[in-house]
Design an enzyme around this catalytic site. Structure first.
Site, PDB file in Angstrom:
ATOM      1  N   ARG A 142       0.851  -1.180   0.000  1.00 52.81           N
ATOM      2  CA  ARG A 142       0.000   0.000   0.000  1.00 52.81           C
ATOM      3  C   ARG A 142       0.891   1.236   0.000  1.00 52.81           C
ATOM      4  O   ARG A 142       1.929   1.270   0.653  1.00 52.81           O
ATOM      5  CB  ARG A 142      -0.922   0.025   1.222  1.00 52.81           C
ATOM      6  CG  ARG A 142      -2.160  -0.842   1.081  1.00 52.81           C
ATOM      7  CD  ARG A 142      -3.147  -0.245   0.082  1.00 52.81           C
ATOM      8  NE  ARG A 142      -4.417  -0.960   0.063  1.00 52.81           N
ATOM      9  CZ  ARG A 142      -4.725  -1.915  -0.793  1.00 52.81           C
ATOM     10  NH1 ARG A 142      -3.836  -2.298  -1.700  1.00 52.81           N
ATOM     11  NH2 ARG A 142      -5.920  -2.502  -0.758  1.00 52.81           N
ATOM     12  N   GLU A 200      -3.974   7.942  -4.941  1.00 49.20           N
ATOM     13  CA  GLU A 200      -4.307   7.298  -6.214  1.00 49.20           C
ATOM     14  C   GLU A 200      -5.628   7.823  -6.752  1.00 49.20           C
ATOM     15  O   GLU A 200      -6.570   8.011  -5.970  1.00 49.20           O
ATOM     16  CB  GLU A 200      -4.382   5.772  -6.026  1.00 49.20           C
ATOM     17  CG  GLU A 200      -3.043   5.165  -5.643  1.00 49.20           C
ATOM     18  CD  GLU A 200      -3.093   3.646  -5.506  1.00 49.20           C
ATOM     19  OE1 GLU A 200      -4.185   3.051  -5.703  1.00 49.20           O
ATOM     20  OE2 GLU A 200      -2.043   3.050  -5.212  1.00 49.20           O
ATOM     21  N   HIS A 214      -1.542   0.570 -10.138  1.00 50.06           N
ATOM     22  CA  HIS A 214      -2.204  -0.294  -9.152  1.00 50.06           C
ATOM     23  C   HIS A 214      -2.966  -1.431  -9.841  1.00 50.06           C
ATOM     24  O   HIS A 214      -4.175  -1.612  -9.644  1.00 50.06           O
ATOM     25  CB  HIS A 214      -3.149   0.498  -8.252  1.00 50.06           C
ATOM     26  CG  HIS A 214      -3.449  -0.197  -6.959  1.00 50.06           C
ATOM     27  ND1 HIS A 214      -3.814   0.462  -5.814  1.00 50.06           N
ATOM     28  CD2 HIS A 214      -3.450  -1.522  -6.616  1.00 50.06           C
ATOM     29  CE1 HIS A 214      -4.024  -0.400  -4.833  1.00 50.06           C
ATOM     30  NE2 HIS A 214      -3.809  -1.618  -5.304  1.00 50.06           N
TER      31      HIS A 214
END
Length: 322
Positions: free
Chosen positions: A228, A257, A276
């Protein structure tokens, strides 16, 4: 009938699989929270990744009893101020090992082989043969020794690497040559050719990988992040990358993000970026459904004690209210 909302871009596929197994479900599907056809007031079970689930959305689900996260990380749910404490929360832990190890290998090879430069060479029709470093014989430090970390460790061992695991609870794990406690991370990072982060974004991991770790890394070492973004001090990482104090980074996750357009990471030539997508593999549904079905069976039978990956919500996540 128990009302279930599947909130995901492939929601219809998940719902179809549930209909085959369970006759007593009233299924709603939505590709996004903006779907106007959903009656949120009826929802008792939510199946979702979580990134698009907001406090206001939970406030519209007063009958909610269980949330099944499709992701391993449940930090998006834990941050919610409106998700009631008595709602059961389960994660998708256990299905991501193959995807994470392939993602890590992709990032390691992309950054060490200078894929950014090779793409530029191709665009300019430039033929420039440059030597690249082997993984074999190198040392990798993997921060996190759970399902994903162990899968990564096993693969890297097969590549001929020395693999050190870092864990809150150090123990012998077959997929690692050695496992050390988390407090020793700066020391083992100093010996690493690759430092690989697979930590979830829970309360104790925020910015746990910071300047003290990056300062100890070798100038020839690379940092890989598939955990993360909030577990890393991104400002400290940018500084060492700009100054050439580490060789480069392969990053799939970020503190914010989508990664903002003004982030210096976009322009750094020694950074390889993916958006991601480490867990965004085509076979996701077929990997996730057995877990969902097991948990659904236990929940509908009134046996929450038999559910898998139940999250302990006894401690509040930073930034939430009790």
């Amino acid at each position: 009938m128990t009302n279930v909302l599947v909130l995901e871009t492939q929601a219809e596929d998940y719902a179809a699989a549930l209909r085959e197994k369970f006759q007593n479900l009233e299924l709603q599907v939505a590709r996004s929270p903006a779907d106007a056809e959903v009656d949120y007031g009826k929802v008792e079970i939510l199946i979702a990744f979580g990134m698009g689930v907001t406090d206001s959305l939970f406030a519209r689900m007063p009958r909610l009893k269980w949330v099944q996260s499709l992701a391993t990380g449940v930090d998006h749910f834990l941050r919610s101020k409106t998700l009631a404490r008595d709602v059961v929360l389960t994660s998708g832990r256990g299905i991501h090992g193959p995807a994470m190890r392939e993602t890590v290998l992709h990032l390691m090879l992309s950054i060490s082989h200078d894929s950014n430069g090779l793409v530029r060479d191709k665009a300019s029709r430039r033929w420039d043969r440059r030597a690249w470093p082997l993984l074999s014989g190198k040392t990798a430090v993997v921060i996190g020794t759970g399902v994903a970390g162990s899968a990564i460790g096993s693969l890297l061992q097969a590549m001929g690497m020395q693999v050190v695991g870092v864990s809150r609870t150090p123990r012998d794990v077959a997929e690692f040559d050695t496992v050390v406690p988390q407090r020793e991370l700066p020391q083992v990072a100093a010996k690493a050719d690759y430092v690989i982060n697979v930590l979830p974004g829970d309360a104790v991991n925020l910015k746990i990988i910071g300047g003290d770790v990056f300062a100890r890394m070798k100038p020839s070492a690379y940092f890989i992040n598939v955990g993360r973004g909030e577990t890393v001090d991104e400002k400290a990482l940018i500084e060492v990358l700009k100054d050439g104090k580490i060789a480069g980074a392969g990053l799939d996750v970020f503190a914010i993000e989508p990664l903002p357009g003004d982030s210096p990471l976009w322009d750094l030539p020694n950074v390889f970026i993916t958006p991601h997508i480490g867990g965004l593999f085509e076979e996701y549904q077929q990997m996730a459904m057995p877990l969902i079905i097991r948990n659904m069976s236990a929940f509908l039978s009134g046996r929450p004690d038999q559910m898998t990956n139940v999250i302990d919500r006894s401690q509040p996540f930073p930034g939430t209210v009790t």
